[in-house]
Write a protein that holds these residues in place. Sequence first.
Motif, PDB file in Angstrom:
ATOM      1  N   ASP A 108       0.729  -1.121   0.081  1.00  0.00           N
ATOM      2  CA  ASP A 108      -0.138  -0.057  -0.064  1.00  0.00           C
ATOM      3  C   ASP A 108       0.837   1.068   0.044  1.00  0.00           C
ATOM      4  OD1 ASP A 108      -2.512  -1.399  -0.066  1.00  0.00           O
ATOM      5  OD2 ASP A 108      -2.790  -1.109   2.294  1.00  0.00           O
ATOM      6  N   LEU A 109       1.848   1.301   0.776  1.00  0.00           N
ATOM      7  CA  LEU A 109       3.068   2.270   0.901  1.00  0.00           C
ATOM      8  C   LEU A 109       3.398   2.558  -0.758  1.00  0.00           C
ATOM      9  CD1 LEU A 109       4.787   4.489   2.055  1.00  0.00           C
ATOM     10  CD2 LEU A 109       6.371   2.472   2.599  1.00  0.00           C
ATOM     11  N   PHE A 110       3.989   1.740  -1.236  1.00  0.00           N
ATOM     12  CA  PHE A 110       4.483   1.783  -2.599  1.00  0.00           C
ATOM     13  C   PHE A 110       3.711   2.090  -3.696  1.00  0.00           C
ATOM     14  CE2 PHE A 110       7.395  -2.027  -0.821  1.00  0.00           C
ATOM     15  CZ  PHE A 110       8.215  -1.180  -0.086  1.00  0.00           C
ATOM     16  N   ALA A 111       2.189   1.502  -3.595  1.00  0.00           N
ATOM     17  CA  ALA A 111       1.207   1.996  -4.424  1.00  0.00           C
ATOM     18  C   ALA A 111       0.613   3.426  -4.184  1.00  0.00           C
ATOM     19  CB  ALA A 111       0.276   0.901  -4.656  1.00  0.00           C
ATOM     20  N   GLY A 112       1.062   3.941  -3.112  1.00  0.00           N
ATOM     21  CA  GLY A 112       0.594   5.350  -2.679  1.00  0.00           C
ATOM     22  C   GLY A 112      -0.938   5.546  -1.980  1.00  0.00           C
ATOM     23  N   ARG A 113      -1.275   4.017  -1.504  1.00  0.00           N
ATOM     24  CA  ARG A 113      -2.497   4.134  -0.847  1.00  0.00           C
ATOM     25  C   ARG A 113      -2.323   4.291   0.719  1.00  0.00           C
ATOM     26  NH1 ARG A 113      -2.790  -0.563  -4.393  1.00  0.00           N
ATOM     27  NH2 ARG A 113      -1.784  -1.688  -2.949  1.00  0.00           N
ATOM     28  N   LEU A 114      -0.983   4.118   1.339  1.00  0.00           N
ATOM     29  CA  LEU A 114      -0.684   4.409   2.606  1.00  0.00           C
ATOM     30  C   LEU A 114       0.193   5.634   2.528  1.00  0.00           C
ATOM     31  CD1 LEU A 114      -0.600   3.839   5.582  1.00  0.00           C
ATOM     32  CD2 LEU A 114       1.025   1.898   5.282  1.00  0.00           C
ATOM     33  N   HIS A 117       3.872  10.886   6.820  1.00  0.00           N
ATOM     34  CA  HIS A 117       3.704  11.946   7.255  1.00  0.00           C
ATOM     35  C   HIS A 117       4.600  13.209   6.370  1.00  0.00           C
ATOM     36  CE1 HIS A 117       3.153  15.508   9.895  1.00  0.00           C
ATOM     37  NE2 HIS A 117       2.499  14.570  10.781  1.00  0.00           N
ATOM     38  N   ASN A 118       3.813  14.357   6.253  1.00  0.00           N
ATOM     39  CA  ASN A 118       4.257  15.427   5.433  1.00  0.00           C
ATOM     40  C   ASN A 118       5.751  15.708   5.571  1.00  0.00           C
ATOM     41  OD1 ASN A 118       2.436  16.601   7.599  1.00  0.00           O
ATOM     42  ND2 ASN A 118       3.833  18.275   6.941  1.00  0.00           N
ATOM     43  N   VAL A 119       6.115  15.840   6.881  1.00  0.00           N
ATOM     44  CA  VAL A 119       7.297  16.473   7.226  1.00  0.00           C
ATOM     45  C   VAL A 119       8.491  15.694   6.455  1.00  0.00           C
ATOM     46  CG1 VAL A 119       6.801  17.964   9.094  1.00  0.00           C
ATOM     47  CG2 VAL A 119       7.371  15.435   9.385  1.00  0.00           C
ATOM     48  N   PHE A 120       8.334  14.201   6.457  1.00  0.00           N
ATOM     49  CA  PHE A 120       9.462  13.496   5.911  1.00  0.00           C
ATOM     50  C   PHE A 120       9.395  13.431   4.348  1.00  0.00           C
ATOM     51  CE2 PHE A 120       7.889  11.531  10.162  1.00  0.00           C
ATOM     52  CZ  PHE A 120       8.962  12.328  10.901  1.00  0.00           C
ATOM     53  N   ASN A 285       2.234  12.366  -2.703  1.00  0.00           N
ATOM     54  CA  ASN A 285       3.615  12.168  -2.679  1.00  0.00           C
ATOM     55  C   ASN A 285       4.463  12.855  -4.014  1.00  0.00           C
ATOM     56  OD1 ASN A 285       3.624   9.982  -1.114  1.00  0.00           O
ATOM     57  ND2 ASN A 285       2.836   8.534  -2.510  1.00  0.00           N
ATOM     58  N   GLU A 286       4.001  14.105  -4.013  1.00  0.00           N
ATOM     59  CA  GLU A 286       4.711  14.970  -5.138  1.00  0.00           C
ATOM     60  C   GLU A 286       5.431  15.970  -4.177  1.00  0.00           C
ATOM     61  OE1 GLU A 286       1.585  16.881  -7.335  1.00  0.00           O
ATOM     62  OE2 GLU A 286       0.634  14.939  -7.826  1.00  0.00           O
ATOM     63  N   SER A 290       9.590  12.949  -2.149  1.00  0.00           N
ATOM     64  CA  SER A 290       8.709  11.996  -2.007  1.00  0.00           C
ATOM     65  C   SER A 290       9.131  10.537  -2.572  1.00  0.00           C
ATOM     66  CB  SER A 290       7.240  12.178  -2.340  1.00  0.00           C
ATOM     67  OG  SER A 290       6.903  13.512  -1.623  1.00  0.00           O
ATOM     68  N   GLN A 291       9.352  10.900  -3.945  1.00  0.00           N
ATOM     69  CA  GLN A 291       9.739   9.581  -4.790  1.00  0.00           C
ATOM     70  C   GLN A 291      11.167   9.213  -4.435  1.00  0.00           C
ATOM     71  OE1 GLN A 291       7.539   7.983  -6.860  1.00  0.00           O
ATOM     72  NE2 GLN A 291       6.080   9.510  -5.873  1.00  0.00           N
ATOM     73  N   GLU A 292      11.888  10.002  -4.137  1.00  0.00           N
ATOM     74  CA  GLU A 292      13.325   9.523  -3.824  1.00  0.00           C
ATOM     75  C   GLU A 292      13.147   8.499  -2.626  1.00  0.00           C
ATOM     76  OE1 GLU A 292      17.543  11.443  -2.357  1.00  0.00           O
ATOM     77  OE2 GLU A 292      16.354  12.274  -3.710  1.00  0.00           O
ATOM     78  N   ARG A 293      12.685   8.949  -1.541  1.00  0.00           N
ATOM     79  CA  ARG A 293      12.424   8.252  -0.254  1.00  0.00           C
ATOM     80  C   ARG A 293      11.558   7.083  -0.460  1.00  0.00           C
ATOM     81  NH1 ARG A 293      13.069  13.564   2.975  1.00  0.00           N
ATOM     82  NH2 ARG A 293      15.168  13.772   3.079  1.00  0.00           N
ATOM     83  N   LEU A 294      10.827   7.206  -1.275  1.00  0.00           N
ATOM     84  CA  LEU A 294       9.890   5.638  -1.648  1.00  0.00           C
ATOM     85  C   LEU A 294      10.712   4.785  -2.385  1.00  0.00           C
ATOM     86  CD1 LEU A 294       6.335   7.458  -2.706  1.00  0.00           C
ATOM     87  CD2 LEU A 294       6.843   5.487  -0.616  1.00  0.00           C
ATOM     88  N   LYS A 295      11.547   5.232  -3.234  1.00  0.00           N
ATOM     89  CA  LYS A 295      12.278   4.412  -3.862  1.00  0.00           C
ATOM     90  C   LYS A 295      13.501   3.576  -3.212  1.00  0.00           C
ATOM     91  CE  LYS A 295      15.548   4.354  -7.977  1.00  0.00           C
ATOM     92  NZ  LYS A 295      16.200   5.125  -8.969  1.00  0.00           N
ATOM     93  N   LEU A 296      13.928   4.556  -2.326  1.00  0.00           N
ATOM     94  CA  LEU A 296      14.959   3.852  -1.201  1.00  0.00           C
ATOM     95  C   LEU A 296      14.289   2.765  -0.331  1.00  0.00           C
ATOM     96  CD1 LEU A 296      17.903   4.001   0.006  1.00  0.00           C
ATOM     97  CD2 LEU A 296      16.836   5.931   1.454  1.00  0.00           C
TER      98      LEU A 296
END
Length: 316
Positions: A108-114, A117-120, A285-286, A290-296
């Motif tokens: 769910d996290l990787f798909a953007g459903r979960l 927090h915005n600060v991270f 996730n914009e 956002s995308q760099e940390r999700l990729k990591l």
Amino acid sequence: MTADVLLEKDLQAQFEERIARGDKIEADDWMPEEYRLALIKLISMHGISEIMGALPEKEWVPKAPTLYRKLGIMAKVQDEMGHGQLLLRVAEDLIKPLGKNREDLMQDLFAGRLKFHNVFHMATKSWGDAGLIGWLVDGAAIITQTNMLNASYAPYARALQRICAEEVFHAQHGEAIILALAEGTPEQKEMVQDALNRWWEALLFFFGPPSSDTTGSTKQDITIKYKIRINTNEELRQGFLSKYVPRIKSIGLTIPDPTLRFDEETEKWIYQQPNWENFKKIQRNEGPKSQERLKLRRTSYDDNAWVREALSARIG
């Protein structure tokens, strides 16, 4: 009206009576779907945010200015990862009756459903950012989490007891960094001011939009209804301003909001509203990172699949 509907209504009424009495709900107790789903959304987001929140500070472990600071931030990162694992276990108990497990939460996290927090989603450009996260971001987290220390859902309340105690040390760690920089060279003072300038909007975002905001979110209403939390988003933000504005000013920093003032008549802080459109972009996730940390996070999860498989085989 069918017998099933009547039974559901009776169970709902009994549940609401328990909440009104201040009873604690355990994982295997009956609970309405609305309550379960609100808990899943809140706790899974909290757990994932603890893990994703370690990533901005992890970037500064090899760049910390001294060995002492390096050890401090390494310990903090370790704590945050531990908080995430603890909370995901709490969330897992809630999703099991729905036929889901922790793997589903990660997907769910990787798909953007979960969301996390915005600060991270923000960049950490200097050592001042690392200190400010510890002092003000973790300070905001303490305000939010202590608001739920007496949550009606007992497993979450128990987890928060440990997490809040450790977050106090994290805030002290960050404050020590900021004070050292604020009392240092002109370049160090400027580093802290620059970090505050860039992070101020994110700090206001931290507590979420006020209930009157056009986002139409009712999550805070549901969580207050079921005594998962006590205060609204705006009440928490006001508490943060009351606690930290005097401290920020006392060390010679300028808050980047010329409109900020405390109104004696209403006993509330008046402040310039952040751009809530930016908040919505981050939720999609914009954000800057956002995308760099999700990729990591995705790469780490995939690379370590063999560990999970080995543990599963051993347990089986």
